[in-house]
Design a protein around this motif. Structure first.
Motif: not given
Length: 349
Positions: A195-205, A210-214, A243-245, A251-259
């Motif tokens: 996959e080349l598309d950064p948008a697809a990369h971010r959707r997977v992130l 979401d999976d980890l948070g749940a 390291t997280l703040p 999920t929202v905080l994990l996703a921000r860190a992942a991005y």
């Protein structure tokens, strides 16, 4: 006698046994008691005190370690051995499975190994720092080593400049800590095609977060950090941690860190085969703290998340998910953008 640090990276099967890291640890501790498992597929050993006992030099003992892991577990490994952890890790990255690289503990050998290497291979040098150094013509470790420390500090800041100066000269004081690391929880998605598309990369992130948070909320745990691993079409991989703040399970905080971790890699038109996200340093959720905020909007995603968790618990995981993932879900049959294979694991430290 100088130090001798061995860095190992194991070629694990696609779905390793959950207890494999602990079994590997016990095997390695038969060589030396100073063993640190830093990833499910990585370990660091301090061989310094073990060399007299085994009556072998560092190269020969490295071969013993690799042969034992192959004989007992069928695992090929890449190995780097040097006078400190930084050099050993760098050597390991450059070594294919089944082989080993040993850097002799002499200034000449360290200089010969380090100076030609791209500066981005030094620890702590991300895409932004490498770009800043490149603007001043500093592309290799040798280029940086020739620059006075005060100059590096003016370019990068006092702490970063000092650390880079030390690393460029092959100096690292990090010790091997045999204390088991806190448990981690990981998940991985593989694309149908590179996959080349950064948008697809971010959707997977987002899907991974979401999976980890749940899973964290369901198990009553919080994470103190995240690690993102991106594997490319040529099977090479980049791994970076943050390291997280504040420790979290949301999920929202994990996703921000992942991005943020993904953005720090500076990927441009990279052909990505898979992305893995791991929640690190797990501990009980009752030890969580929240930083006070004056922005009431920060609480809205967390309230929605709680409602979604209740709905999922009653009707199943697929009943609710972030809106951005609906795009990839619709495109899966025709475009193959979304990850077809999903692999999750929980790893003891």
């Amino acid at each position: 006698m100088g130090r001798h640090i061995l860095h190992l990276r194991f070629d694990l099967p696609a779905e390793p046994d959950a207890d494999l890291p602990e079994r590997l640890r016990r095997l390695l501790e038969n060589i030396t008691p100073r063993v640190q498992m830093i990833e499910p597929d990585m370990a660091v050993l301090d061989l310094t005190g073990a060399l007299p006992y085994w009556k072998r030099d560092a190269r020969a003992l490295t071969e013993v370690v690799q042969l034992r892991t192959l004989a007992h577990f069928g695992l090929h490994s890449s190995a780097g051995c040097a006078g400190n952890r930084m050099l050993a890790a760098m050597a390991c990255v450059l070594t294919p499975p089944g082989r080993h690289t040993v850097i002799d503990d002499s200034p000449e050998a360290v200089t010969a190994f380090l100076r030609p290497r791209p500066v981005r291979e030094l620890p702590g040098v991300g895409a932004k720092t490498a770009a800043t150094l490149g603007e001043y013509g500093l592309h290799t470790v040798g280029d940086v080593a020739d620059i006075p420390q005060p100059t590096l500090q003016r370019l990068l800041g006092a702490r970063a400049g000092r650390a880079l100066h030390e690393h460029a000269h092959g100096r690292d004081t990090t010790v091997v800590d045999p204390t088991p690391a806190p448990a981690s929880l990981g998940t991985e998605r593989r694309f149908l095609r590179d996959e080349l598309d950064p948008a697809a990369h971010r959707r997977v992130l987002l899907a991974l977060a979401d999976d980890l948070g749940a899973r964290l909320r369901a198990s009553g745990q919080i994470a103190t950090g995240v690690t993102c691993t991106v594997r490319y079409a040529d099977l090479n991989a980049t791994r970076r941690s943050r390291t997280l703040p504040e420790a979290t399970q949301h999920t929202v905080l994990l996703a921000r860190a992942a991005y943020a971790v993904y953005d720090s890699l500076g990927l441009q038109r990279a052909r990505v085969r898979s992305i893995a996200l791991r929640a690190d340093g797990l501990r009980p959720a009752d030890r969580a703290t929240r930083q006070l905020t004056l922005d009431a909007g920060d609480d809205k995603p967390l309230a929605i998340e709680a409602v979604a968790d209740r709905a999922r618990a009653r009707y199943g995981r697929q009943v609710l998910y972030p809106a951005a993932l609906a795009i990839s879900a619709r495109s899966r049959p025709s475009q193959g953008r979304a990850a077809e294979q999903d692999r999750s694991r929980s790893t003891p430290g």
